[in-house]
Design a protein around this motif. Structure first.
Motif, PDB file in Angstrom:
ATOM      1  N   GLY A   1     -32.169 -27.631 -24.185  1.00 29.12           N
ATOM      2  CA  GLY A   1     -33.660 -26.918 -24.052  1.00 29.12           C
ATOM      3  C   GLY A   1     -33.890 -26.257 -23.250  1.00 29.12           C
ATOM      4  N   TYR A   2     -32.766 -25.737 -22.264  1.00 34.25           N
ATOM      5  CA  TYR A   2     -32.973 -24.728 -21.060  1.00 34.25           C
ATOM      6  C   TYR A   2     -33.246 -23.409 -21.858  1.00 34.25           C
ATOM      7  CZ  TYR A   2     -31.824 -28.156 -17.757  1.00 34.25           C
ATOM      8  OH  TYR A   2     -31.934 -29.231 -16.754  1.00 34.25           O
ATOM      9  N   VAL A   3     -34.479 -22.538 -21.745  1.00 33.20           N
ATOM     10  CA  VAL A   3     -34.763 -21.630 -22.310  1.00 33.20           C
ATOM     11  C   VAL A   3     -33.791 -20.332 -22.428  1.00 33.20           C
ATOM     12  CG1 VAL A   3     -36.414 -19.743 -23.003  1.00 33.20           C
ATOM     13  CG2 VAL A   3     -37.069 -22.049 -22.988  1.00 33.20           C
ATOM     14  N   SER A   4     -33.756 -20.346 -20.523  1.00 35.09           N
ATOM     15  CA  SER A   4     -32.690 -19.053 -20.250  1.00 35.09           C
ATOM     16  C   SER A   4     -31.069 -19.199 -20.626  1.00 35.09           C
ATOM     17  CB  SER A   4     -32.446 -19.138 -18.739  1.00 35.09           C
ATOM     18  OG  SER A   4     -32.237 -20.195 -17.750  1.00 35.09           O
ATOM     19  N   ALA A   5     -30.819 -20.675 -20.742  1.00 36.97           N
ATOM     20  CA  ALA A   5     -29.267 -20.969 -21.529  1.00 36.97           C
ATOM     21  C   ALA A   5     -29.410 -20.458 -22.915  1.00 36.97           C
ATOM     22  CB  ALA A   5     -29.088 -22.353 -21.317  1.00 36.97           C
ATOM     23  N   GLN A   6     -30.491 -20.625 -23.499  1.00 35.69           N
ATOM     24  CA  GLN A   6     -30.497 -20.319 -24.901  1.00 35.69           C
ATOM     25  C   GLN A   6     -30.428 -18.923 -25.030  1.00 35.69           C
ATOM     26  OE1 GLN A   6     -34.135 -22.114 -26.286  1.00 35.69           O
ATOM     27  NE2 GLN A   6     -33.294 -24.056 -26.588  1.00 35.69           N
ATOM     28  N   TYR A   7     -31.203 -17.920 -24.211  1.00 32.39           N
ATOM     29  CA  TYR A   7     -31.141 -16.580 -24.065  1.00 32.39           C
ATOM     30  C   TYR A   7     -29.721 -16.215 -23.821  1.00 32.39           C
ATOM     31  CZ  TYR A   7     -31.986 -11.737 -22.735  1.00 32.39           C
ATOM     32  OH  TYR A   7     -32.157 -10.701 -22.599  1.00 32.39           O
ATOM     33  N   ASN A   8     -29.045 -16.513 -23.029  1.00 33.08           N
ATOM     34  CA  ASN A   8     -27.698 -16.265 -22.487  1.00 33.08           C
ATOM     35  C   ASN A   8     -26.604 -16.560 -23.521  1.00 33.08           C
ATOM     36  OD1 ASN A   8     -27.348 -14.787 -19.801  1.00 33.08           O
ATOM     37  ND2 ASN A   8     -28.995 -16.433 -19.624  1.00 33.08           N
ATOM     38  N   THR A   9     -26.830 -17.910 -24.159  1.00 34.25           N
ATOM     39  CA  THR A   9     -25.996 -18.228 -25.451  1.00 34.25           C
ATOM     40  C   THR A   9     -26.128 -16.949 -26.404  1.00 34.25           C
ATOM     41  OG1 THR A   9     -26.004 -20.510 -24.928  1.00 34.25           O
ATOM     42  CG2 THR A   9     -25.333 -20.130 -27.072  1.00 34.25           C
TER      43      THR A   9
ATOM     44  N   GLN B   1     -38.511 -17.448 -17.157  1.00 34.24           N
ATOM     45  CA  GLN B   1     -37.563 -18.307 -17.371  1.00 34.24           C
ATOM     46  C   GLN B   1     -36.081 -17.785 -17.587  1.00 34.24           C
ATOM     47  OE1 GLN B   1     -38.859 -20.071 -21.270  1.00 34.24           O
ATOM     48  NE2 GLN B   1     -39.667 -17.742 -21.654  1.00 34.24           N
ATOM     49  N   LEU B   2     -35.951 -16.536 -17.853  1.00 32.11           N
ATOM     50  CA  LEU B   2     -34.463 -16.105 -17.824  1.00 32.11           C
ATOM     51  C   LEU B   2     -33.748 -15.720 -16.481  1.00 32.11           C
ATOM     52  CD1 LEU B   2     -34.977 -13.527 -20.708  1.00 32.11           C
ATOM     53  CD2 LEU B   2     -34.683 -16.074 -20.779  1.00 32.11           C
ATOM     54  N   THR B   3     -34.488 -16.313 -15.495  1.00 30.24           N
ATOM     55  CA  THR B   3     -33.748 -15.905 -14.002  1.00 30.24           C
ATOM     56  C   THR B   3     -33.736 -17.199 -13.208  1.00 30.24           C
ATOM     57  OG1 THR B   3     -35.721 -15.355 -12.925  1.00 30.24           O
ATOM     58  CG2 THR B   3     -34.825 -13.568 -14.199  1.00 30.24           C
ATOM     59  N   GLY B   4     -33.048 -17.248 -12.222  1.00 31.26           N
ATOM     60  CA  GLY B   4     -32.953 -18.472 -11.455  1.00 31.26           C
ATOM     61  C   GLY B   4     -33.922 -18.133 -10.502  1.00 31.26           C
ATOM     62  N   ALA B   5     -34.966 -17.303 -10.300  1.00 32.55           N
ATOM     63  CA  ALA B   5     -35.673 -17.078  -9.104  1.00 32.55           C
ATOM     64  C   ALA B   5     -37.004 -17.603  -9.588  1.00 32.55           C
ATOM     65  CB  ALA B   5     -35.727 -15.535  -8.754  1.00 32.55           C
ATOM     66  N   CYS B   6     -37.517 -18.274 -10.509  1.00 27.48           N
ATOM     67  CA  CYS B   6     -38.836 -18.705 -10.800  1.00 27.48           C
ATOM     68  C   CYS B   6     -38.977 -19.996 -10.009  1.00 27.48           C
ATOM     69  CB  CYS B   6     -38.685 -19.140 -12.244  1.00 27.48           C
ATOM     70  SG  CYS B   6     -38.877 -17.834 -13.389  1.00 27.48           S
ATOM     71  N   ALA B   7     -39.999 -20.238  -9.453  1.00 29.06           N
ATOM     72  CA  ALA B   7     -40.777 -21.436  -8.790  1.00 29.06           C
ATOM     73  C   ALA B   7     -40.429 -22.676  -9.767  1.00 29.06           C
ATOM     74  CB  ALA B   7     -41.814 -21.066  -8.203  1.00 29.06           C
ATOM     75  N   ARG B   8     -39.928 -23.560  -9.126  1.00 29.39           N
ATOM     76  CA  ARG B   8     -39.846 -24.769  -9.967  1.00 29.39           C
ATOM     77  C   ARG B   8     -40.612 -26.077  -9.289  1.00 29.39           C
ATOM     78  NH1 ARG B   8     -35.054 -24.603 -13.285  1.00 29.39           N
ATOM     79  NH2 ARG B   8     -35.085 -27.026 -13.272  1.00 29.39           N
TER      80      ARG B   8
END
Length: 262
Positions: free
Chosen positions: A39-47, A240-247
């Motif tokens: 369910g990771y959105v950024s993973a879905q985008y890169n897939t 959500q497509l980057t690793g820079a979002c605050a979590r």
């Protein structure tokens, strides 16, 4: 919609991957697809990108569309653009109504490629008007492209002008923008079409060097470790497509001032 597939191909290549079937590429594909299933959105985008360009797997536009659309629903303008692009440019997947829908969503979210392509498409003709050009709609989207100084706009304006359809009646907003900014079609020193004062003298050009492709992939994969129980990969839009979002974890969210006031 009277659209030619090549009209859309060039803009799609701005953020492309090279087809690759090395062990490293296949490994990245498998890792991102596993994360996409969680369910990771950024993973879905890169897939989706991997399937689209054939990175670590066979190119498959239908599967690319499936994953792009999953991400598009979550508000990513990049995924919305690619979803629309595939619908209007891939012969086996063509759905002009869906294509225009997703391109309009991307353009409304500020995707400049989508705005330009919509303006160009409406200038060519659309199904709503029985194949006749819709200059009013074209004017709206091309004006948005003008506001962002889209580099392909001058050539299109010259093309419309040569066809004697670019005037104040058909394109009132864009026409008046050119007049207001004292921009007129002209040939530059290289013989290319340009609008005078297009770049202006008030802009500063800055070159930024980002992560390498593999570094970017590794940084994203690092955010997928463990359970997907934080907000970082589920935020709306393209954050959500980057690793820079605050979590924030769910417990941190519960303790936040925003939640406590609800």
């Amino acid at each position: 919609m009277l659209l030619i597939p090549t009209t859309f191909t060039q803009s799609a290549n701005a953020n492309q991957l090279e087809a690759c079937n090395t062990e490293e590429c296949v490994s990245y594909f498998k890792k991102f697809k596993r994360a996409a299933r969680k369910g990771y959105v950024s993973a879905q985008y890169n897939t989706a990108k991997f399937y689209y360009y054939g990175y670590g797997t066979e190119a498959d536009k239908a599967l690319a569309l499936k994953y792009y659309r999953k991400t598009a629903v979550n508000g990513s303008k990049e995924a919305q653009y690619m979803t629309g692009l595939i619908y209007v440019s891939e012969p086996d997947l063509q759905n002009h109504e869906q294509g225009i829908y997703w391109l309009e969503r991307a353009a409304a979210n500020g995707h400049i490629h989508a705005a330009f392509l919509l303006g160009k498409a409406h200038a060519q003709g659309d199904t709503i008007n029985g194949g006749a050009p819709n200059y009013q709609a074209s004017d709206i989207w091309l004006t948005k492209a003008f506001d962002k100084r889209y580099n392909k706009l001058p050539a299109l304006v010259e093309e419309l002008n040569a066809k004697k359809v670019f005037n104040e009646t058909n394109y009132p907003s864009l026409y008046n923008k050119l007049v207001e900014h004292n921009m007129w079609l002209a040939k530059n020193s290289n013989g290319e079409v340009a609008l005078s004062n297009w770049d202006g003298k008030t802009y500063e050009r800055i070159t930024v060097t980002g992560y390498s492709q593999t570094e970017a992939f590794d940084n994203l994969l690092a955010t997928f470790r463990g359970r997907n129980n934080s907000t970082g990969s589920r935020l709306g839009s393209d954050c959500q497509l980057t690793g820079a979002c605050a979590r924030k974890s769910l417990n941190e969210m519960k303790d936040s001032q925003w939640v406590s006031q609800q």
